[in-house]
Design a protein around this motif. Structure first.
Motif, PDB file in Angstrom:
ATOM      1  N   TYR A  95       7.445   0.869 -54.708  1.00 13.07           N
ATOM      2  CA  TYR A  95       7.715  -0.225 -55.613  1.00 13.07           C
ATOM      3  C   TYR A  95       9.209  -0.469 -55.762  1.00 13.07           C
ATOM      4  CZ  TYR A  95       2.858   0.073 -57.137  1.00 13.07           C
ATOM      5  OH  TYR A  95       1.495   0.064 -57.175  1.00 13.07           O
ATOM      6  N   GLY A  96       9.547  -1.703 -56.084  1.00 12.94           N
ATOM      7  CA  GLY A  96      10.918  -2.018 -56.451  1.00 12.94           C
ATOM      8  C   GLY A  96      11.881  -1.906 -55.295  1.00 12.94           C
ATOM      9  N   CYS A  97      13.050  -1.373 -55.602  1.00 12.33           N
ATOM     10  CA  CYS A  97      14.148  -1.340 -54.655  1.00 12.33           C
ATOM     11  C   CYS A  97      14.776   0.042 -54.648  1.00 12.33           C
ATOM     12  CB  CYS A  97      15.192  -2.381 -55.060  1.00 12.33           C
ATOM     13  SG  CYS A  97      16.592  -2.548 -53.937  1.00 12.33           S
ATOM     14  N   MET A  98      15.047   0.554 -53.450  1.00 11.96           N
ATOM     15  CA  MET A  98      15.804   1.790 -53.327  1.00 11.96           C
ATOM     16  C   MET A  98      17.008   1.521 -52.447  1.00 11.96           C
ATOM     17  SD  MET A  98      13.316   5.046 -53.323  1.00 11.96           S
ATOM     18  CE  MET A  98      14.728   5.994 -53.876  1.00 11.96           C
ATOM     19  N   GLY A  99      18.082   2.239 -52.700  1.00 17.15           N
ATOM     20  CA  GLY A  99      19.278   1.968 -51.919  1.00 17.15           C
ATOM     21  C   GLY A  99      20.306   3.070 -52.023  1.00 17.15           C
ATOM     22  N   TRP A 100      21.422   2.804 -51.407  1.00 20.39           N
ATOM     23  CA  TRP A 100      22.580   3.682 -51.451  1.00 20.39           C
ATOM     24  C   TRP A 100      23.771   2.859 -51.950  1.00 20.39           C
ATOM     25  CZ3 TRP A 100      22.139   8.832 -50.454  1.00 20.39           C
ATOM     26  CH2 TRP A 100      20.997   9.246 -49.781  1.00 20.39           C
ATOM     27  N   VAL A 101      24.508   3.463 -52.852  1.00 15.72           N
ATOM     28  CA  VAL A 101      25.755   2.864 -53.318  1.00 15.72           C
ATOM     29  C   VAL A 101      26.843   3.904 -53.114  1.00 15.72           C
ATOM     30  CG1 VAL A 101      24.565   1.392 -54.977  1.00 15.72           C
ATOM     31  CG2 VAL A 101      25.442   3.611 -55.707  1.00 15.72           C
ATOM     32  N   ARG A 102      28.093   3.466 -53.067  1.00 16.85           N
ATOM     33  CA  ARG A 102      29.183   4.419 -52.887  1.00 16.85           C
ATOM     34  C   ARG A 102      30.356   4.057 -53.781  1.00 16.85           C
ATOM     35  NH1 ARG A 102      31.138   2.866 -46.695  1.00 16.85           N
ATOM     36  NH2 ARG A 102      32.092   0.847 -47.213  1.00 16.85           N
ATOM     37  N   GLN A 103      31.153   5.063 -54.055  1.00 16.12           N
ATOM     38  CA  GLN A 103      32.344   4.848 -54.864  1.00 16.12           C
ATOM     39  C   GLN A 103      33.476   5.705 -54.320  1.00 16.12           C
ATOM     40  OE1 GLN A 103      31.889   5.446 -59.110  1.00 16.12           O
ATOM     41  NE2 GLN A 103      33.638   4.114 -59.530  1.00 16.12           N
ATOM     42  N   ALA A 104      34.521   5.027 -53.891  1.00 17.28           N
ATOM     43  CA  ALA A 104      35.714   5.717 -53.413  1.00 17.28           C
ATOM     44  C   ALA A 104      36.680   5.897 -54.585  1.00 17.28           C
ATOM     45  CB  ALA A 104      36.369   4.905 -52.303  1.00 17.28           C
ATOM     46  N   PRO A 105      37.571   6.889 -54.501  1.00 19.21           N
ATOM     47  CA  PRO A 105      38.524   7.115 -55.594  1.00 19.21           C
ATOM     48  C   PRO A 105      39.338   5.863 -55.902  1.00 19.21           C
ATOM     49  CG  PRO A 105      38.569   8.940 -54.058  1.00 19.21           C
ATOM     50  CD  PRO A 105      37.700   7.891 -53.445  1.00 19.21           C
ATOM     51  N   GLY A 106      39.377   5.488 -57.175  1.00 16.29           N
ATOM     52  CA  GLY A 106      40.158   4.335 -57.592  1.00 16.29           C
ATOM     53  C   GLY A 106      39.519   2.993 -57.315  1.00 16.29           C
ATOM     54  N   LYS A 107      38.294   3.015 -56.804  1.00 15.40           N
ATOM     55  CA  LYS A 107      37.611   1.758 -56.485  1.00 15.40           C
ATOM     56  C   LYS A 107      36.307   1.657 -57.268  1.00 15.40           C
ATOM     57  CE  LYS A 107      39.496   1.128 -51.846  1.00 15.40           C
ATOM     58  NZ  LYS A 107      39.178   0.825 -50.420  1.00 15.40           N
ATOM     59  N   GLU A 108      35.808   0.435 -57.354  1.00 10.80           N
ATOM     60  CA  GLU A 108      34.538   0.222 -58.038  1.00 10.80           C
ATOM     61  C   GLU A 108      33.376   0.658 -57.142  1.00 10.80           C
ATOM     62  OE1 GLU A 108      35.711  -3.571 -60.896  1.00 10.80           O
ATOM     63  OE2 GLU A 108      34.136  -3.761 -59.395  1.00 10.80           O
ATOM     64  N   ARG A 109      32.268   1.002 -57.794  1.00 14.27           N
ATOM     65  CA  ARG A 109      31.072   1.341 -57.052  1.00 14.27           C
ATOM     66  C   ARG A 109      30.562   0.108 -56.321  1.00 14.27           C
ATOM     67  NH1 ARG A 109      27.121   4.111 -60.937  1.00 14.27           N
ATOM     68  NH2 ARG A 109      28.792   5.639 -60.905  1.00 14.27           N
ATOM     69  N   GLU A 110      30.111   0.269 -55.090  1.00 16.78           N
ATOM     70  CA  GLU A 110      29.631  -0.866 -54.311  1.00 16.78           C
ATOM     71  C   GLU A 110      28.313  -0.533 -53.621  1.00 16.78           C
ATOM     72  OE1 GLU A 110      32.189  -1.894 -51.053  1.00 16.78           O
ATOM     73  OE2 GLU A 110      32.304   0.149 -50.298  1.00 16.78           O
ATOM     74  N   PRO A 111      27.418  -1.516 -53.536  1.00 15.58           N
ATOM     75  CA  PRO A 111      26.168  -1.295 -52.807  1.00 15.58           C
ATOM     76  C   PRO A 111      26.440  -1.189 -51.311  1.00 15.58           C
ATOM     77  CG  PRO A 111      26.307  -3.573 -53.577  1.00 15.58           C
ATOM     78  CD  PRO A 111      27.481  -2.870 -54.131  1.00 15.58           C
ATOM     79  N   VAL A 112      25.714  -0.309 -50.663  1.00 14.53           N
ATOM     80  CA  VAL A 112      25.876  -0.083 -49.231  1.00 14.53           C
ATOM     81  C   VAL A 112      24.676  -0.618 -48.462  1.00 14.53           C
ATOM     82  CG1 VAL A 112      26.080   1.681 -47.433  1.00 14.53           C
ATOM     83  CG2 VAL A 112      27.314   1.942 -49.610  1.00 14.53           C
ATOM     84  N   ALA A 113      23.487  -0.238 -48.895  1.00 14.78           N
ATOM     85  CA  ALA A 113      22.271  -0.648 -48.199  1.00 14.78           C
ATOM     86  C   ALA A 113      21.104  -0.527 -49.168  1.00 14.78           C
ATOM     87  CB  ALA A 113      22.028   0.228 -46.971  1.00 14.78           C
ATOM     88  N   SER A 114      20.061  -1.326 -48.910  1.00 17.02           N
ATOM     89  CA  SER A 114      18.869  -1.262 -49.755  1.00 17.02           C
ATOM     90  C   SER A 114      17.630  -1.486 -48.900  1.00 17.02           C
ATOM     91  CB  SER A 114      18.930  -2.290 -50.883  1.00 17.02           C
ATOM     92  OG  SER A 114      18.885  -3.609 -50.362  1.00 17.02           O
ATOM     93  N   ILE A 115      16.500  -1.025 -49.441  1.00 13.71           N
ATOM     94  CA  ILE A 115      15.216  -1.199 -48.774  1.00 13.71           C
ATOM     95  C   ILE A 115      14.159  -1.398 -49.847  1.00 13.71           C
ATOM     96  CG2 ILE A 115      14.805   1.298 -48.667  1.00 13.71           C
ATOM     97  CD1 ILE A 115      13.443   0.787 -45.915  1.00 13.71           C
TER      98      ILE A 115
END
Length: 120
Positions: A31-51
């Motif tokens: 159900y719904g959405c699963m994904g990966w997000v990442r956050q580098a030092p000093g940067k905002e969290r960003e979505p990488v991929a979803s399924i």
């Protein structure tokens, strides 16, 4: 409440590969959405991929053609195969899930994170 546990992070040289895994519990995987997000030092969290529940995938432009997201519904496990890694891929990677549909810029549930470090 969903519980997400990542594994498989580490250090690699540029051009190398890593595979992240995410074991999910307390969550209906299809159900719904699963994904990966990442956050580098000093940067905002960003979505990488979803399924989503029918296997439709989406990728950030920065990883398209290099990363592959997949899931094993029988094992309740999410994967992220990362190829041709670049130093700019260095970040903490979080497994994420949400009962709302993909694509998502934010998720209700996040794992504890897995560090990926790419050296030049």
């Amino acid at each position: 409440q969903a519980r997400l546990v990542e594994s498989g992070g580490g250090s690699v040289q540029a051009g190398g590969s890593l595979r992240l895994s995410c074991a999910a519990s307390g969550y209906y995987f299809s159900y719904g959405c699963m994904g990966w997000v990442r956050q580098a030092p000093g940067k905002e969290r960003e979505p990488v991929a979803s399924i989503d529940g029918v296997g439709a995938t989406r990728y950030a432009d920065s990883v398209k053609g290099r990363f592959i997201i997949s899931q094993d519904n029988a094992k309740n496990t999410l994967y992220l195969q990362m190829n041709s890694l670049k130093p700019e891929d260095t970040a903490m990677y979080y497994c994420a899930s949400d009962l709302r549909p993909c694509p998502r810029s934010s998720y209700v549930y996040l794992g504890q994170g897995a560090q990926v470090t790419v050296s030049s």
